[in-house]
Scaffold this active site. Structure first.
Site, short mmCIF file in Angstrom:
data_model
loop_
_atom_site.label_atom_id
_atom_site.label_comp_id
_atom_site.label_asym_id
_atom_site.label_seq_id
_atom_site.Cartn_x
_atom_site.Cartn_y
_atom_site.Cartn_z
N PHE A 46 0.87 -1.16 0.00
CA PHE A 46 -0.10 0.05 0.19
C PHE A 46 0.76 1.23 0.16
O PHE A 46 0.43 2.44 -0.43
CB PHE A 46 -1.06 -0.06 1.18
CG PHE A 46 -0.28 0.19 2.60
CD1 PHE A 46 -0.04 1.40 2.99
CD2 PHE A 46 0.09 -0.75 3.40
CE1 PHE A 46 0.64 1.76 4.34
CE2 PHE A 46 0.91 -0.75 4.49
CZ PHE A 46 1.00 0.68 5.01
N CYS B 159 9.58 0.72 3.87
CA CYS B 159 10.47 -0.10 4.53
C CYS B 159 12.04 0.33 4.52
O CYS B 159 12.77 -0.26 4.91
CB CYS B 159 10.50 -1.61 3.59
SG CYS B 159 10.97 -1.14 1.88
#
Length: 375
Positions: A26, A158
């Protein structure tokens, strides 16, 4: 010499796999699909994108733009869905390769399931990215970079810096002194407001999960210097907002340190010396990105060489490589042996074929070509 032997030529070619797929997260609904399908299609494959069900509209728009640009129907396909759609992709015999970006547990599942069904799989997982702060670092630069890398995009990336590691107590005190007021002054707002430092989290469930990690950190004994829980934005009281949170005196045995929080939470782990600081990212289960802030080239070079992490920044807080390099972490941050996009992407989306050829024209009648044996 010419070729592999007298009159014998040998060469390799790379050919497309056929139908391939990408399962995307997402947090970057345009960039990560384009990492995948841009290279895959350029290599001659057709591509199926299964975007996150939390924000599926951007990949659909990308597919529309591809068709407007003249791509034939069926070259880039978008399939919406949840785990059922993922499992269909992982088990369908037509699909030859699958690329994934998401959390580590799901990445491991995607890798194992796809490989069990004979597919080539690359699966990028989670992260716990450290920033090592040496005593000689420019502390103003460090704080600016930590604010952007730790809290930008609400920490939902991330490559976010989620652990700051000051080396020495004096460095730690200087960092805390400068960092606390900056975290307290973060402007949390709607994503379309130009003056917002970051916007809401992706869902209520994720907001609750990040809040639970902050609760856990307090229970574990870390010192909560800035508490972002309970933040309410006027006019958007039901929005999924969290203020910036900052923990100090976090230790490696804490669960909140071992796991990925994926929110606007920065943890400080104090290290006595360089060796202790450098060991932290190396020993961690994740190995996506890491950064070191220093003016000492020897320390930086030594750190970059020995740290067990896939992407290293030197005075660069989010070291995402450009496309002529490649993106990928180590350990539980990546499953599979090839990175995303770039030269590694070309390898992933193609397979190699090697040809050995000999043409009889001009050869003597008694000439022969045999494979060498033990005789």
């Amino acid at each position: 010499t010419e070729g592999a032997g007298p009159g014998i030529d040998m060469y390799s070619m790379r050919q497309p796999l056929g139908v391939v797929a990408g399962i995307t997260p997402f947090n970057f609904p345009a960039m990560i699909p384009m990492w995948m399908f841009g290279v895959a299609i350029a290599c001659g494959n057709t591509f199926i994108c299964k975007p996150s069900e939390k924000d599926p509209s951007v990949p659909i728009r990308l597919a529309e733009l591809m068709m407007e640009a003249g791509a034939p129907a069926g070259v880039l396909n978008v399939v919406n869905g949840d785990k059922e759609a993922v499992d269909a992709i992982l088990t369908d015999p037509t699909i030859q390769a699958v690329s994934f970006v998401g959390s580590s547990n799901i990445a491991e599942y995607v890798y194992a399931t796809g490989a069990a069904h004979g597919k080539r799989v690359q699966a990028m997982g989670g992260a716990k990215n450290h920033a090592i702060i040496m005593p000689d670092a420019d502390m103003d630069q460090v704080v600016n970079d930590l604010i952007g890398a730790g809290y930008g995009s609400a920490g939902e990336r991330c490559m976010a810096i989620s652990v700051a590691v000051p080396v020495g107590e004096q460095t730690a005190e200087k960092l805390v002194e400068k960092l606390v007021p900056r975290v307290q002054s973060l402007k949390v707002g709607i994503s379309t407001a130009a003056d917002s430092d970051y916007g809401p989290l992706v869902s209520k469930a994720h907001m609750d999960k990040v809040s639970a990690y902050i609760d856990m950190g307090v229970k574990e004994g870390a010192e909560l210097l800035v508490d972002g829980r309970g933040f309410k934005l006027q006019g958007y009281e039901n929005g999924f907002f969290l203020g910036g949170s900052l923990f100090d005196k976090v230790t490696p045995d804490m669960q909140t340190y071992k796991e990925e929080i994926f929110g606007p939470v920065l943890q400080i782990v104090r290290a006595k010396d360089f060796d202790e600081a450098a060991a932290l990212p190396t020993k961690h289960q994740y190995g996506n990105g890491v950064a070191i802030f220093t003016r000492d080239g020897d320390a930086a070079r030594s750190f970059a060489s020995r740290v067990q992490v896939g992407m290293v920044g030197i005075n660069v807080p989010i070291p995402v490589p450009l496309a002529y390099h490649t993106f990928g972490g180590w350990k539980r941050s990546a499953f599979g042996d090839t990175n995303q996009h770039g030269p590694e992407g070309v390898k992933f989306w193609t397979r190699i074929k090697t040809v050995t050829s000999r043409w009889p024209t001009g050869l003597k009648e008694d000439s022969s070509f045999v494979i060498p044996t033990m005789k």
